[in-house]
Write an enzyme that holds these catalytic residues in place. Sequence first.
Site, short mmCIF file in Angstrom:
data_model
loop_
_atom_site.label_atom_id
_atom_site.label_comp_id
_atom_site.label_asym_id
_atom_site.label_seq_id
_atom_site.Cartn_x
_atom_site.Cartn_y
_atom_site.Cartn_z
CG ASP A 35 22.50 -25.72 34.94
OD1 ASP A 35 21.30 -25.45 34.74
OD2 ASP A 35 23.40 -25.49 34.09
CB ILE A 36 25.88 -28.89 32.12
CG1 ILE A 36 27.15 -29.56 31.64
CG2 ILE A 36 25.34 -27.89 31.11
CD1 ILE A 36 26.92 -30.50 30.46
CG ASN A 94 13.78 -19.54 32.90
OD1 ASN A 94 13.46 -18.52 33.50
ND2 ASN A 94 15.02 -20.01 32.92
CD GLU A 102 19.40 -22.01 27.55
OE1 GLU A 102 20.00 -23.09 27.72
OE2 GLU A 102 19.88 -20.91 27.83
CB VAL A 103 15.82 -27.83 28.48
CG1 VAL A 103 15.52 -29.32 28.41
CG2 VAL A 103 17.32 -27.58 28.26
CG HIS A 107 14.24 -27.05 33.74
ND1 HIS A 107 13.68 -27.13 32.47
CD2 HIS A 107 15.00 -25.93 33.73
CE1 HIS A 107 14.11 -26.11 31.74
NE2 HIS A 107 14.89 -25.36 32.49
CG HIS A 109 16.96 -23.03 36.79
ND1 HIS A 109 18.14 -23.16 36.12
CD2 HIS A 109 16.00 -22.96 35.84
CE1 HIS A 109 17.93 -23.18 34.81
NE2 HIS A 109 16.62 -23.06 34.62
P1 AMP Z 1 16.28 -23.06 30.86
O1 AMP Z 1 16.84 -21.87 30.13
O2 AMP Z 1 15.47 -22.67 32.07
O3 AMP Z 1 15.55 -24.01 29.94
O4 AMP Z 1 17.53 -23.81 31.48
C1 AMP Z 1 18.11 -24.94 30.93
C2 AMP Z 1 19.30 -25.28 31.80
O5 AMP Z 1 19.71 -26.59 31.49
C3 AMP Z 1 20.52 -24.37 31.61
O6 AMP Z 1 20.85 -23.76 32.87
C4 AMP Z 1 21.61 -25.32 31.12
O7 AMP Z 1 22.88 -25.00 31.62
C5 AMP Z 1 21.11 -26.65 31.64
N1 AMP Z 1 21.56 -27.83 30.90
C6 AMP Z 1 21.52 -28.04 29.56
N2 AMP Z 1 22.00 -29.25 29.26
C7 AMP Z 1 22.33 -29.84 30.43
C8 AMP Z 1 22.89 -31.10 30.79
N3 AMP Z 1 23.19 -32.03 29.86
N4 AMP Z 1 23.11 -31.36 32.10
C9 AMP Z 1 22.80 -30.45 33.04
N5 AMP Z 1 22.29 -29.24 32.77
C10 AMP Z 1 22.06 -28.93 31.49
#
Ligand code: AMP
Length: 123
Positions: A35-36, A94, A102-103, A107, A109
Amino acid sequence: MAYTYDPTNIFACILRGEIPNKTVLESTHTLAFHDIHPQAPVHVLVIPKGPYVTFDHFAAEASVEEIMDFHRTAASVCTMLGIAPGDGYRGITNAGGNGLQEVPHYHLHILGGRPLGRLVERA
Ligand code: AMP
């Protein structure tokens, strides 16, 4: 309601090789990367390579091969990073608005390396 996958999301860009990632492990149907913005000493994201929005989408529509590969890869990540067997970890996914996703690409975690506190805040 049908699932709608947005191919412009950042994890789709990673899968297409358009932006870099710190890969931990890659298999036929799955990619695991750091994770970034890590929330713990170990914070890895495990994603299917297929276009699935959420856990429920993946579980409902992915093939048996994709589902098995995803879970075996996630388990291998835990072993590789020394958190299982070991001091333990937490797997979180999530989904949607209440889940604060968010994405919009499924995924998992995987967090570990320190005590992780309560699962959710009390309301
Ligand atoms: P979520 O809120 O469960 O959708 O988590 C999205 C996660 O993606 C967050 O923990 C971010 O820090 C992570 N994230 C977003 N962009 C990147 C990226 N380019 N590389 C790695 N992790 C990312």
